[in-house]
Design a protein around this motif. Sequence first.
Motif, PDB file in Angstrom:
ATOM      1  N   GLU A  58       0.475  -1.040   0.069  1.00 47.28           N
ATOM      2  CA  GLU A  58       0.093   0.187  -0.024  1.00 47.28           C
ATOM      3  C   GLU A  58       0.851   0.762   0.152  1.00 47.28           C
ATOM      4  O   GLU A  58       0.384   2.009  -0.466  1.00 47.28           O
ATOM      5  CB  GLU A  58      -0.926   0.155   0.883  1.00 47.28           C
ATOM      6  CG  GLU A  58      -2.421  -1.031   1.018  1.00 47.28           C
ATOM      7  CD  GLU A  58      -2.530  -1.327   2.181  1.00 47.28           C
ATOM      8  OE1 GLU A  58      -2.773  -0.825   3.597  1.00 47.28           O
ATOM      9  OE2 GLU A  58      -3.537  -1.859   2.577  1.00 47.28           O
ATOM     10  N   LYS A  59       2.172   1.092   0.913  1.00 45.79           N
ATOM     11  CA  LYS A  59       2.581   2.215   0.491  1.00 45.79           C
ATOM     12  C   LYS A  59       3.576   2.500  -0.314  1.00 45.79           C
ATOM     13  O   LYS A  59       3.797   3.671  -0.906  1.00 45.79           O
ATOM     14  CB  LYS A  59       3.600   1.764   1.725  1.00 45.79           C
ATOM     15  CG  LYS A  59       4.932   3.539   1.940  1.00 45.79           C
ATOM     16  CD  LYS A  59       5.890   2.987   3.262  1.00 45.79           C
ATOM     17  CE  LYS A  59       5.550   2.644   4.665  1.00 45.79           C
ATOM     18  NZ  LYS A  59       6.978   2.439   5.381  1.00 45.79           N
ATOM     19  N   LYS A  60       3.744   1.448  -0.936  1.00 47.75           N
ATOM     20  CA  LYS A  60       4.706   1.898  -2.247  1.00 47.75           C
ATOM     21  C   LYS A  60       4.245   1.992  -3.401  1.00 47.75           C
ATOM     22  O   LYS A  60       3.787   2.915  -4.367  1.00 47.75           O
ATOM     23  CB  LYS A  60       5.071   0.684  -3.215  1.00 47.75           C
ATOM     24  CG  LYS A  60       6.119  -0.204  -2.139  1.00 47.75           C
ATOM     25  CD  LYS A  60       7.113  -1.444  -2.428  1.00 47.75           C
ATOM     26  CE  LYS A  60       8.631  -1.425  -1.706  1.00 47.75           C
ATOM     27  NZ  LYS A  60       8.932  -2.280  -1.940  1.00 47.75           N
ATOM     28  N   ALA A  67       4.094   9.155  -8.369  1.00 51.36           N
ATOM     29  CA  ALA A  67       5.063   9.740  -8.600  1.00 51.36           C
ATOM     30  C   ALA A  67       4.241  10.165 -10.025  1.00 51.36           C
ATOM     31  O   ALA A  67       5.007  10.434 -11.255  1.00 51.36           O
ATOM     32  CB  ALA A  67       5.736   8.823  -8.873  1.00 51.36           C
ATOM     33  N   ALA A  68       3.339   8.975 -10.738  1.00 48.59           N
ATOM     34  CA  ALA A  68       2.766   8.948 -11.749  1.00 48.59           C
ATOM     35  C   ALA A  68       1.864   9.836 -11.833  1.00 48.59           C
ATOM     36  O   ALA A  68       2.233  10.590 -13.399  1.00 48.59           O
ATOM     37  CB  ALA A  68       1.758   7.830 -12.252  1.00 48.59           C
ATOM     38  N   THR A  69       1.759  10.442 -11.002  1.00 50.80           N
ATOM     39  CA  THR A  69       0.594  11.973 -11.574  1.00 50.80           C
ATOM     40  C   THR A  69       0.831  12.992 -11.408  1.00 50.80           C
ATOM     41  O   THR A  69       0.967  13.560 -11.972  1.00 50.80           O
ATOM     42  CB  THR A  69      -0.471  12.239 -10.046  1.00 50.80           C
ATOM     43  OG1 THR A  69      -1.161  10.734  -9.705  1.00 50.80           O
ATOM     44  CG2 THR A  69      -0.738  13.479 -10.553  1.00 50.80           C
ATOM     45  N   GLU A  70       2.706  13.340 -10.473  1.00 50.41           N
ATOM     46  CA  GLU A  70       3.523  14.205 -11.111  1.00 50.41           C
ATOM     47  C   GLU A  70       3.996  14.274 -12.920  1.00 50.41           C
ATOM     48  O   GLU A  70       4.503  15.282 -13.131  1.00 50.41           O
ATOM     49  CB  GLU A  70       4.453  13.659  -9.751  1.00 50.41           C
ATOM     50  CG  GLU A  70       5.324  15.624 -10.131  1.00 50.41           C
ATOM     51  CD  GLU A  70       6.576  15.578  -9.137  1.00 50.41           C
ATOM     52  OE1 GLU A  70       7.613  16.009  -9.356  1.00 50.41           O
ATOM     53  OE2 GLU A  70       6.611  14.311  -8.283  1.00 50.41           O
ATOM     54  N   ALA A  71       4.215  13.006 -12.987  1.00 49.48           N
ATOM     55  CA  ALA A  71       5.297  12.735 -14.235  1.00 49.48           C
ATOM     56  C   ALA A  71       3.855  13.055 -15.057  1.00 49.48           C
ATOM     57  O   ALA A  71       3.863  13.699 -16.399  1.00 49.48           O
ATOM     58  CB  ALA A  71       5.224  11.210 -14.464  1.00 49.48           C
ATOM     59  N   ALA A  72       2.355  12.824 -15.069  1.00 59.03           N
ATOM     60  CA  ALA A  72       1.222  13.205 -16.233  1.00 59.03           C
ATOM     61  C   ALA A  72       1.611  14.650 -16.094  1.00 59.03           C
ATOM     62  O   ALA A  72       1.103  15.342 -17.520  1.00 59.03           O
ATOM     63  CB  ALA A  72       0.020  12.616 -15.288  1.00 59.03           C
TER      64      ALA A  72
END
Length: 115
Positions: A58-60, A67-72
Motif C-alpha cells: 500500500e505504501k509503495k 509519482a505517476a500523477t506528477e509525471a503526467a
Amino acid sequence: MTFILAILGRWGVPERFQRLVAYAGLALLCAALVAAWLWQHDRKVIAHHEEKITRQVEKKTGRASEAATEAAGNTKERVEHENERARNAASGGTDPLKSGLDCLRRAGADCPASR
C-alpha cells in the motif's frame, strides 16, 4: 497412569501390553497437542507477515501513484508549452505549418508532441 492401566484392563488389553499401549497413547496425545500448537503458531506468523507485506504494498502503491500523477502533470505542461511555442512560431511565419513543425522538432525528440 494407574487409571489408564485400569481402563485398558477393562477393555481387555492383555496386562503385558497395557504399559506399552498407555505410553503410545500418551505419546500420540502429546504429538497431537504439539501439532495443534504449531498449526496455531504458523497461522499467526503467516497472518502477521501478510499484514506487513500488505502495508508495504500500500505504501509503495501510494508513492507510485503520486509519482505517476506528477509525471503526467509535467508531461502535460511540457506538451502545452511546446504547442504554444509552435503556435507562436506558426503565426509569425509565411508557411505556418512548416514553422510550427520546425519549432516542435527543435524542442527535442523527448517531447511527446514531436513524435
